[in-house]
Structure formats: structure tokens, C-alpha cells
Design a protein around this motif. Structure first.
Motif, PDB file in Angstrom:
ATOM      1  N   UNK A 134      48.065  31.722  30.216  1.00  0.00           N
ATOM      2  CA  UNK A 134      47.902  31.153  31.549  1.00  0.00           C
ATOM      3  C   UNK A 134      46.753  31.818  32.297  1.00  0.00           C
ATOM      4  N   UNK A 135      46.599  33.122  32.120  1.00  0.00           N
ATOM      5  CA  UNK A 135      45.556  33.850  32.842  1.00  0.00           C
ATOM      6  C   UNK A 135      44.149  33.458  32.398  1.00  0.00           C
ATOM      7  N   UNK A 136      44.034  32.862  31.240  1.00  0.00           N
ATOM      8  CA  UNK A 136      42.730  32.341  30.825  1.00  0.00           C
ATOM      9  C   UNK A 136      42.250  31.279  31.814  1.00  0.00           C
ATOM     10  N   UNK A 137      43.208  30.580  32.448  1.00  0.00           N
ATOM     11  CA  UNK A 137      42.866  29.537  33.409  1.00  0.00           C
ATOM     12  C   UNK A 137      42.877  29.990  34.849  1.00  0.00           C
ATOM     13  N   UNK A 138      42.911  31.305  35.096  1.00  0.00           N
ATOM     14  CA  UNK A 138      42.928  31.811  36.464  1.00  0.00           C
ATOM     15  C   UNK A 138      41.641  31.446  37.201  1.00  0.00           C
ATOM     16  N   UNK A 139      41.789  30.796  38.347  1.00  0.00           N
ATOM     17  CA  UNK A 139      40.633  30.411  39.155  1.00  0.00           C
ATOM     18  C   UNK A 139      39.984  29.108  38.725  1.00  0.00           C
ATOM     19  N   UNK A 140      40.391  28.586  37.578  1.00  0.00           N
ATOM     20  CA  UNK A 140      39.842  27.294  37.125  1.00  0.00           C
ATOM     21  C   UNK A 140      40.954  26.250  37.030  1.00  0.00           C
ATOM     22  N   UNK A 141      41.991  26.566  36.277  1.00  0.00           N
ATOM     23  CA  UNK A 141      43.111  25.641  36.163  1.00  0.00           C
ATOM     24  C   UNK A 141      44.179  25.925  37.218  1.00  0.00           C
ATOM     25  N   UNK A 142      44.393  27.211  37.492  1.00  0.00           N
ATOM     26  CA  UNK A 142      45.457  27.629  38.404  1.00  0.00           C
ATOM     27  C   UNK A 142      44.898  28.567  39.472  1.00  0.00           C
ATOM     28  N   UNK A 143      45.535  28.551  40.650  1.00  0.00           N
ATOM     29  CA  UNK A 143      45.133  29.450  41.727  1.00  0.00           C
ATOM     30  C   UNK A 143      45.446  30.897  41.323  1.00  0.00           C
ATOM     31  N   UNK A 144      44.486  31.781  41.523  1.00  0.00           N
ATOM     32  CA  UNK A 144      44.662  33.172  41.107  1.00  0.00           C
ATOM     33  C   UNK A 144      45.834  33.837  41.827  1.00  0.00           C
ATOM     34  N   UNK A 145      45.958  33.612  43.138  1.00  0.00           N
ATOM     35  CA  UNK A 145      47.037  34.263  43.890  1.00  0.00           C
ATOM     36  C   UNK A 145      48.415  33.771  43.431  1.00  0.00           C
ATOM     37  N   UNK A 146      48.502  32.505  43.018  1.00  0.00           N
ATOM     38  CA  UNK A 146      49.773  31.988  42.523  1.00  0.00           C
ATOM     39  C   UNK A 146      50.097  32.577  41.150  1.00  0.00           C
ATOM     40  N   UNK A 147      49.089  32.724  40.303  1.00  0.00           N
ATOM     41  CA  UNK A 147      49.306  33.347  38.997  1.00  0.00           C
ATOM     42  C   UNK A 147      49.738  34.803  39.148  1.00  0.00           C
ATOM     43  N   UNK A 148      49.175  35.485  40.125  1.00  0.00           N
ATOM     44  CA  UNK A 148      49.536  36.889  40.337  1.00  0.00           C
ATOM     45  C   UNK A 148      51.001  37.013  40.742  1.00  0.00           C
ATOM     46  N   UNK A 149      51.468  36.121  41.626  1.00  0.00           N
ATOM     47  CA  UNK A 149      52.865  36.164  42.013  1.00  0.00           C
ATOM     48  C   UNK A 149      53.748  35.803  40.818  1.00  0.00           C
ATOM     49  N   UNK A 150      53.317  34.807  40.039  1.00  0.00           N
ATOM     50  CA  UNK A 150      54.055  34.430  38.832  1.00  0.00           C
ATOM     51  C   UNK A 150      54.183  35.620  37.883  1.00  0.00           C
ATOM     52  N   UNK A 151      53.074  36.304  37.645  1.00  0.00           N
ATOM     53  CA  UNK A 151      53.076  37.469  36.748  1.00  0.00           C
ATOM     54  C   UNK A 151      54.071  38.522  37.223  1.00  0.00           C
ATOM     55  N   UNK A 152      54.165  38.692  38.555  1.00  0.00           N
ATOM     56  CA  UNK A 152      55.053  39.711  39.104  1.00  0.00           C
ATOM     57  C   UNK A 152      56.524  39.295  39.093  1.00  0.00           C
ATOM     58  N   UNK A 153      56.799  38.019  38.808  1.00  0.00           N
ATOM     59  CA  UNK A 153      58.187  37.541  38.827  1.00  0.00           C
ATOM     60  C   UNK A 153      58.705  37.173  37.445  1.00  0.00           C
ATOM     61  N   UNK A 154      57.916  37.380  36.403  1.00  0.00           N
ATOM     62  CA  UNK A 154      58.356  37.026  35.062  1.00  0.00           C
ATOM     63  C   UNK A 154      58.583  38.288  34.242  1.00  0.00           C
ATOM     64  N   UNK A 155      59.679  38.302  33.506  1.00  0.00           N
ATOM     65  CA  UNK A 155      59.972  39.430  32.616  1.00  0.00           C
ATOM     66  C   UNK A 155      59.192  39.222  31.331  1.00  0.00           C
ATOM     67  N   UNK A 156      57.973  39.763  31.288  1.00  0.00           N
ATOM     68  CA  UNK A 156      57.108  39.471  30.145  1.00  0.00           C
ATOM     69  C   UNK A 156      57.598  40.134  28.863  1.00  0.00           C
ATOM     70  N   UNK A 157      58.375  41.201  29.014  1.00  0.00           N
ATOM     71  CA  UNK A 157      58.999  41.837  27.855  1.00  0.00           C
ATOM     72  C   UNK A 157      60.510  41.679  28.011  1.00  0.00           C
ATOM     73  N   UNK A 158      61.098  40.649  27.402  1.00  0.00           N
ATOM     74  CA  UNK A 158      62.515  40.339  27.624  1.00  0.00           C
ATOM     75  C   UNK A 158      63.440  41.460  27.162  1.00  0.00           C
ATOM     76  N   UNK A 159      64.597  41.512  27.763  1.00  0.00           N
ATOM     77  CA  UNK A 159      65.627  42.443  27.321  1.00  0.00           C
ATOM     78  C   UNK A 159      65.929  42.208  25.840  1.00  0.00           C
ATOM     79  N   UNK A 160      66.013  43.295  25.088  1.00  0.00           N
ATOM     80  CA  UNK A 160      66.318  43.187  23.669  1.00  0.00           C
ATOM     81  C   UNK A 160      65.111  43.069  22.769  1.00  0.00           C
TER      82      UNK A 160
END
Length: 367
Positions: free
Chosen positions: A275-301
């Protein structure tokens, strides 16, 4: 519980978390002992990763964003309504029952999510790929609501964006099944048919009593991108409603992290990188940053490798710094077995995750 690729399962392992079918019903219960026949069945129905019981991680409890009853009822309503519409002869008929059933369901979803102290986007419950549309619609709704809550939307705003995200793909009920479920690349003509689901969805929803018009615009605009490369209208920047931008991120993320007929699921950190490949082109950077901060990128287990050379399993996630979880180390730098201990990456700032276990149990480098 430990997250393991289906390709690495062995007879005798015990299932740690339920697996559901597309109706939200339990296909395999937790605690069941896996046999060779069950493992082959899991591979056939396109399950990529499952949780198994594991002595090192027996204290890990994986909870969802919804109560089981709410999730099952939601999937039942989505499946029933979407199937009814798939059998319709056209899209001009009024579907006046939508507002009653979907609105009531949205109230239940919001009630469940309001009880969560700090909701995050976690790895979704494991489902079969019998009908991706139903599970995808619910997942995208939940992910979008997490983002909306973090952004600070009011309850009524969350209700609107929730309905828009839940119904964003309703237009696909009018696309031929052979196109929806085609295992290979779509032809140009088939792709044009597929793209039409956004406008079809808008036409279905825009005149629905008590379905907010903004929900219809979510269906119309969720594939628009800020550089104008999206569809159906090639809108740019401020021409795209903010709700549709959030929805576009959640929709893309769930598509990447779900097993499909034509591709295997990515792990969360891989999808976030994509998704970050599209930062500023496909998706708004500030929205991606909030998304990144709300997703568990390394899941439990999940099994990970640290910059120290040690290997371990993610056992705890701090919502304030989800990319720096607590890892229970079980192997030293040379692969030697060690007495398990926990390394909190939120405190050990010089240590980072450099790899995650892939389907062959080798380590994939994290960039």
C-alpha cells in the motif's frame, strides 16, 4: 496459539482457532486434532494460514472485533440479501428491505466495536473461499470503522461510513459469476464488466429509503485514486469523498491479505508495504499513516526473526506501537533452543524484526 502455514501442518496438531464457512458457520472447531485428510481439505478450500495450539504460546488468546453471534448474523444477512439480488433480473427493482436489515446489523456492529478499548485491525478470522464477496464485505466494514474511530468520526458518521463500506461491493451481485470467480486474468471486456460494479452499486443504493446517499457514493468511488488512475470516473484529490478514500485503503488491504482463487494471501506487513508504494499517488499519505498505526502488521502467533539473530513468536501487541510487539524468544542466534523469554521491542529499541516465517518456515526478509 501459533500462526502456521497450511503447507507446514502435520497430523496430530490441534486447531487453535475456529475456521468458518462463508455463512459464518463453524467448519472446523478449535481443539480438533488435524489428520492428513483434514489437512488436505484445508489446502483444497484455499485456507492459507491457521492457528494451532502450541505449548510455547498456549497463553495467547486471539479475539475478534465482533462477538461470534454478531459476526455470524452479519454474514447470514449479507449472504441472504446478496444472493437474493444475484437472482434478480435487473437492477431497477427497489430493494426496500435493505435499509431495515443492514441498518439493524450496523447498530449491532457499532455496539460491539464501542466496547473495545482501543480497536485495531487484526488478522481476520479464517474463512473458506466459497464466496469471497460476503466475508470481504464484512472485513472491509470492520477495517474502515477502525480507521473512522481513530480519525474521530461521530457515531452517526461511523454509521454512514459503516453502511457504505458494508455495501461497497453490492454491485457485484449483478456481475456474472463466471467473471467474479474466474481463476485467471480477466480479458479487457471482462474487466470492463467488473469495473461496472461501482456504478451498479451506486444505482442500487442511491434511492434506498434510509440508506444515506453517502453510502451510495462509497460504492461509486471506492476504486477512485487521488492521481486520477482509478475508476469509474478518474476522479482526483478532493473530488473523491474522504469516506471513499478510507474505504479504498481498507478494500485493498483486505484483498491483499485474503486467499483468492488466483493468488495466495499476503501477511499484514507485506500488504502494508504494498500500500505504501501508492502513498501520495493512489492514497493520501496522512490516511496511510493512520492506517499503518492501527494495523497489527505482525499478528499474534506469527514467528519472527530479530536483528539479534534470535527467533520467537509475537505474543503481545501494544496499540500505541503495533510495529514493535512483545516477542517470546525460543531460539538463539545459531538456531539453538533456549528457555523461552520475552523481549519487548517497545523497550529494546535497538532490536528490530528483520524477517517473518514464510510457508516453507524459512525467513522472509523485512525491508
Amino acid at each position: 496459539m501459533r500462526l502456521v502455514s497450511v503447507n507446514r501442518l502435520q497430523a496430530g496438531m490441534k486447531l487453535g482457532k475456529k475456521i468458518y464457512n462463508d455463512e459464518g458457520l463453524v467448519l472446523l472447531a478449535d481443539g480438533i486434532e488435524l489428520t492428513d485428510a483434514l489437512i488436505k481439505r484445508l489446502a483444497r478450500i484455499d485456507i492459507g494460514y491457521i492457528y494451532i495450539e502450541d505449548a510455547i504460546t498456549e497463553d495467547i488468546v486471539i479475539t475478534g472485533m465482533l462477538h461470534d453471534e454478531t459476526r455470524n448474523q452479519a454474514l447470514k444477512v449479507i449472504r441472504s440479501q446478496f444472493q437474493d439480488m444475484s437472482g434478480a433480473s435487473g437492477i431497477t427493482k427497489g430493494f426496500y428491505h435493505l435499509d431495515k436489515k443492514f441498518s439493524k446489523m450496523m447498530d449491532s456492529i457499532l455496539e460491539d466495536m464501542s466496547s473495545l478499548e482501543d480497536p485495531m485491525i487484526m488478522l481476520a478470522d479464517m474463512h473458506t473461499a466459497d464466496n469471497y464477496l460476503y466475508v470481504h464485505s464484512l472485513n472491509v466494514c470492520l477495517y474502515t470503522l477502525v480507521l473512522g474511530i481513530a480519525h474521530g468520526y461521530s457515531k452517526e458518521e461511523l454509521r454512514v461510513i459503516g453502511l457504505g463500506s458494508l455495501l461497497h461491493d453490492i454491485g457485484k451481485t449483478q456481475i456474472p459469476v463466471k467473471i467474479i470467480q474466474k481463476p485467471g486474468m480477466l480479458s479487457d471486456e471482462e474487466f470492463r464488466h467488473m469495473q461496472a460494479h461501482t456504478e451498479i452499486g451506486y444505482r442500487i443504493l442511491k434511492d434506498e429509503p434510509n440508506i444515506p446517499l453517502l453510502a451510495a457514493h462509497c460504492a461509486l468511488q471506492h476504486h477512485e485514486r487521488i492521481d486520477g488512475s482509478g475508476y469509474p470516473r478518474g476522479l482526483t484529490g478532493l473530488q473523491i469523498h474522504e469516506y471513499a478514500k478510507w474505504l479504498g485503503i481498507a478494500d485493498s488491504y483486505d484483498a491483499m491479505t485474503s486467499n483468492r482463487i488466483y493468488k495466495k494471501a499476503m501477511l499484514p506487513h507485506q500488504a502494508v508495504e504494498a500500500l505504501y508504494v501508492g502513498s501520495g499517488t493512489l492514497y493520501e499519505q496522512n490516511q496511510l499513516e493512520l492506517f499503518r498505526d492501527r494495523v497489527a502488521i505482525y499478528p499474534l502467533g506469527l514467528t519472527v526473526k530479530l536483528s539479534t539473530g534470535e527467533s520467537g513468536v509475537v505474543v503481545k501487541i501494544d496499540p500505541s506501537i503495533p510495529h514493535r510487539p512483545v516477542v517470546r524468544v525460543f531460539a538463539g542466534p545459531e538456531g539453538e533452543t533456549v528457555i523461552p523469554f520475552e523481549r519487548d521491542l517497545g523497550r529494546a529499541l535497538s532490536v528490530v524484526i528483520v524477517g517473518v516465517s514464510d510457508e516453507d518456515q524459512s525467513m522472509v526478509k523485512v525491508t
